[in-house]
Design a protein around this motif. Structure first.
Motif: not given
Length: 941
Positions: A451, A455, A489
């Motif tokens: 994640q 991101e 996520t």
């Protein structure tokens, strides 16, 4: 009061008022000419330490700040008096001794090098001379104290820049008198611990003068030896870290290379400290390793033939990053090392291609190991252990994980797609290994790593994301932290899902299920919002389900207010992509329950609890209308071109709903007109809708203008003016829709002018919004100022009054109004006439503000008005400024007629066409007017 009375009050009087008065009086006494005389009296040995301390402080203030008052022929006697007193206090009060040393240090800095050559050598000599009255150790400590405060006093001294450079180089040369003494004291077997401690502190103080690292070599080695002594450990760490970290050190590569072995030599001590849980020692050793690595990685990497010893240092820092135990409960060391990894990576990537390739070969494996170490450190402790952590420890751990996340994102630049593949392989093995079931902590950390990268980095080209999306449903979610990370996520992959819509169904059910869990409120709602925003054109098949689940959680009141608002925004995005009749059907089922609640609330007598309920419902509506946009104003995805909806016929669904609830909103308003928050919430619904719908909002304009007019006439509120400003902005060039807006503008203006007659001081927010409305009107629709029933003169006078408000935002808005008004002098006749007849009053108000009435932060805004006056009314301004400046004591009693004349000439000079210069002139003049010119206050201005 007498000096002793005042000091007694300051130290012993319980009354805080008396203390403050005494302090004020004493501060004035310290800078008075009498201070020279009374300071020595206060230093008599029969006085208590507090009084002696005040005497020593007064001497220091006189020497450091009023040096120019001291006649040159008194330097010597002052010097010898200070030496005598320091010797006298060597076995006396420590705080007084330190103050006297600081005073002598200040004297030395001011006299060096001309009036007192070899000052430092003299000090050493004076104190080494035999003096039977004072014990040798006390004398030695006094000398060390003096030598320690000398560089510190230099760092904070007010010497002019050219003297600073001169004195610094003299001091650096004088270290030849200091360092041999320090070495000798550290090496003597019989030197007691407190002397050695003082020596290390003294060395720490001197290295900050940019002394060549090779001159410090012996003392650094001695400090390394002192690390074995627990009593000296902390001071020795500071000394080594300060010496290694000075910016100048990187020039001495050979010395730096010599420092690597002693640093590596600390590894055994580090391991033992870790084993025995001695956090202080492991922390200190880690600081030393990081100081050498982080400050000098470039210089040491450059020494290619020593690559192995530098790699050994890197591995030692890796050990510190992965130090056993959970941060911040069992260790606080690992966080110190994170910046080192950024620095090392930057340095490696800055080499030319051939050299970089060599280093990539050595360091890629190191960075892969770093990723494993960081993800291990990011793991949550066992549920039982985590239960015992305080909320403060949990918050520190959260921030630590964010720092790890940022580091991983940075490392991606070095390792690239291979990093994602390795994370995916590990996760796959973990989830498919039936022999050894994994802990949730392990799974969560790997996902967290994924994640962190997804991101911020575009993973659209990664071949492992489809596999990851396939793995997510296989994760058995047993607790909140893991569930949160799964949600975040999925949210991080929402843009990827928009390009691969077949995969949406793999993860959407998980998100909808999580919506029902209050513990996952933030992560599930923000993920749904991202999916609805990024994938809205692929969501129609799932829309009914998403709306149903959302309605259920909204009705059950599972989420806090701000998450309910986000959820409404998500639904706005979702509905935007449907056919108009579908939108209306969904809106109907979504909003009806709230409308029914609002109808009930509108009949009740106003009280605090139904007020909150009303604001909540109005907030839900505004958030829904913020994102419900069927004209696709906000679409910038190239890929959505194909999927665009056909142009809709008939009114916009938002307008349909607004028209249906309009009467109900009016009813609510009529009861709550007195309440600024409810009025603001009502205005927010329309403001959000206008911003989103733009021209589509047109059908609502007549009834909204009428309602706003009634509202504002009854009880004026700033939010109503702000909404009027929005309407002027959007519909200024729409002749068909503008008449009701024009009528509203004129009504708001006349009501506000009446408010000004009654006294506007209690309504700075209304005045602020009104000035912004006038500025917007002048910008978008200046011919509003041609209306026969607009009193331009009265509006002008209100602007001048507003310039004198104490609230800075209001003054700023008024300046904005005049900056828009003055350029219209030529094209709008009534404006020109009012400015020519009343401009002098405006200039007077501006000069009063500059003269000290207004906050200094507003000076640029006042300068803008002067600039505009200059540009658009120059011939008038030259007369007005002369007349204004002839008044005595105007705009401030602190400026002389010559200074006023200079300022007037500057303002009218050729430079008036340069806005930046006009701002500088105003800044200069305002400082003169405030008596701050050339003081320390102006440094940051």
């Amino acid at each position: 009061p007498s000096l002793f009375q005042a000091l007694h009050q300051l130290y012993y009087d319980p009354n805080i008022e008396n203390k403050n008065l005494a302090q004020k009086w004493l501060m004035q006494a310290q800078v008075s000419p009498q201070a020279w005389h009374f300071s020595w009296l206060l230093l008599n040995m029969d006085k208590v330490p507090e009084i002696q301390y005040f005497g020593a402080s007064a001497l220091h203030i006189k020497i450091s700040r009023y040096w120019n008052d001291i006649p040159a022929d008194q330097y010597e006697s002052l010097k010898s008096q200070l030496f005598t007193h320091i010797t006298r206090f060597a076995s006396g009060s420590k705080i007084v001794l330190t103050r006297l040393c600081v005073a002598l240090a200040s004297l030395a800095l001011s006299m060096m090098p001309e009036a007192w050559p070899c000052a430092v050598a003299d000090m050493v000599r004076m104190f080494q001379a035999e003096d039977s009255n004072v014990d040798g150790r006390a004398r030695c400590l006094a000398l060390l104290e003096l030598l320690t405060v000398l560089p510190e006093e230099f760092q904070t001294s007010r010497l002019p820049q050219y003297r600073k450079g001169q004195v610094r180089s003299v001091l650096a040369q004088e270290c030849g008198s200091v360092f041999p003494l320090l070495e000798q004291l550290l090496q003597q077997q019989d030197s007691p611990g407190f002397i050695k401690q003082k020596v290390l502190k003294c060395f720490s103080s001197w290295v900050q003068l940019e002394i060549p690292l090779m001159d410090c070599e012996n003392l650094i080695q001695a400090a390394f030896t002192s690390l074995q002594d627990p009593e000296l450990f902390d001071t020795a760490v500071e000394a080594v870290v300060n010496a290694i970290s000075q910016p100048d050190a990187q020039r001495y590569v050979n010395t730096l290379l010599k420092l690597i072995p002693p640093v590596l030599g600390l590894q055994e001590q580090l391991r033992q400290a870790v084993q025995s849980g001695d956090m202080e020692t492991s922390h200190g050793i880690c600081r030393i390793a990081v100081a050498l690595g982080e400050n000098h990685s470039r210089a040491l990497l450059d020494q290619v033939e020593h690559w192995q010893s530098f790699l050994a240092l890197v591995n030692m820092i890796m050990f510190c990053t992965g130090i056993p135990g959970h941060y911040p409960v069992n260790e606080t060391t690992s966080s110190l090392t994170l910046t080192f990894w950024y620095t090392l990576q930057d340095d490696i990537l800055s080499f030319e291609p051939d050299k970089q390739a060599v280093y990539q070969q050595v360091y890629r494996p190191v960075y892969f190991q770093l990723v494993d170490v960081l993800l291990h450190k990011a793991q949550f402790p066992s549920d039982e252990e985590y239960g015992f952590w305080s909320s403060d420890e949990k918050e520190q751990f959260r921030i630590y994980r964010v720092d790890i996340s940022d580091t991983l994102m940075y490392v991606y630049e070095m390792l690239g797609a291979e990093l994602l593949s390795s994370l995916y392989d590990k996760l796959g093995r973990l989830l498919t290994n039936t022999e050894q079931p994994s802990t949730w902590q392990h799974t969560e950390a790997l996902l967290y790593g994924f994640q962190s990268i997804a991101e911020t980095i575009d993973v659209n080209y990664s071949d492992v994301v489809p596999g990851l999306i396939g793995l997510i449903p296989r994760i058995s979610i047993s607790n909140v932290q893991l569930a949160d990370t799964v949600m975040f996520t999925i949210g991080a992959l929402s843009e990827w899902l928009a390009d691969h819509p077949v995969m949406i169904n793999n993860v959407l059910p998980l998100v909808l299920q999580a919506l029902g869990n209050p513990e996952l409120s933030i992560s599930s709602v923000s993920t749904l919002k991202k999916i609805c925003r990024e994938c809205k054109y692929d969501l129609p098949p799932y829309a009914a389900n998403i709306v149903a689940v959302s309605q259920e959680v909204l009705m059950k009141q599972i989420h806090k207010t701000s998450q309910c608002m986000w959820l409404m925004q998500a639904l706005g995005f979702l509905l935007s992509a449907l056919q108009v009749e579908e939108i209306l059907k969904n809106l109907h089922s979504l909003i009806t329950p709230y409308i029914q609640q609002l109808e009930k609330l509108a009949d009740e007598t106003p009280n605090p609890s139904n007020k909150l309920a009303i604001i909540h419902i109005l907030g839900l509506l505004s958030n829904l209308f913020t994102t419900l946009d069927i004209s696709h104003h906000d679409d910038d995805h190239e890929s959505t071109e194909v999927k665009k909806m056909p142009a809709q016929q008939g009114p916009n669904p938002v307008v349909v709903v607004l028209q249906q609830v309009f009467q109900l909103i009016q009813k609510v308003l009529s009861k709550w007109l007195n309440d600024a928050q409810v009025v603001e919430s009502v205005c927010a619904i329309f403001e959000k809708s206008v911003k989103t719908l733009l021209d589509d909002f047109a059908p609502m304009v007549p009834q909204l203008c009428e309602m706003l007019g009634q509202m504002y006439s009854t009880i004026p509120q700033a939010s109503a003016i702000d909404l009027t400003r929005q309407l002027v902005h959007i519909f200024a060039h729409e002749p068909a829709h503008f008449p009701p807006i024009k009528a509203l503008f004129l009504l708001v203006t006349s009501v506000t002018l009446t408010l000004f007659q009654q006294g506007p001081r209690d309504h700075p927010d209304i005045v602020d919004s009104f000035m912004q409305l006038l500025a917007q009107a002048l910008k978008r629709k200046p011919d509003l100022f041609l209306c026969s029933n607009l009193d331009v003169k009265a509006v002008f006078q209100c602007g001048v009054l507003s310039l004198k408000f104490p609230e800075a935002p209001t003054v700023k808005a008024s300046c904005g109004f005049f900056t828009e008004l003055l350029p219209r002098c030529g094209e709008v006749a009534p404006v020109g006439q009012v400015v020519h007849e009343n401009g002098k009053v405006l200039l007077q108000a501006v000069l009063e503000g500059v003269g000290g009435q207004a906050s200094r932060s507003l000076m640029d805004h006042f300068a803008e008005i002067l600039f505009a006056l200059n540009k658009h009314c120059f011939s008038y301004l030259s007369v007005w400024i002369k007349e204004a400046m002839q008044q005595d004591g105007f705009p401030s009693a602190r400026v002389s007629p010559e200074q006023k004349e200079t300022f007037s000439q500057q303002i009218l000079s050729r430079e008036r066409v340069n806005k930046r210069r006009v701002k500088e002139m105003v800044k200069e003049f305002t400082l003169l007017c405030r008596g701050l010119h050339g003081t320390e206050y102006t440094a940051d201005y």
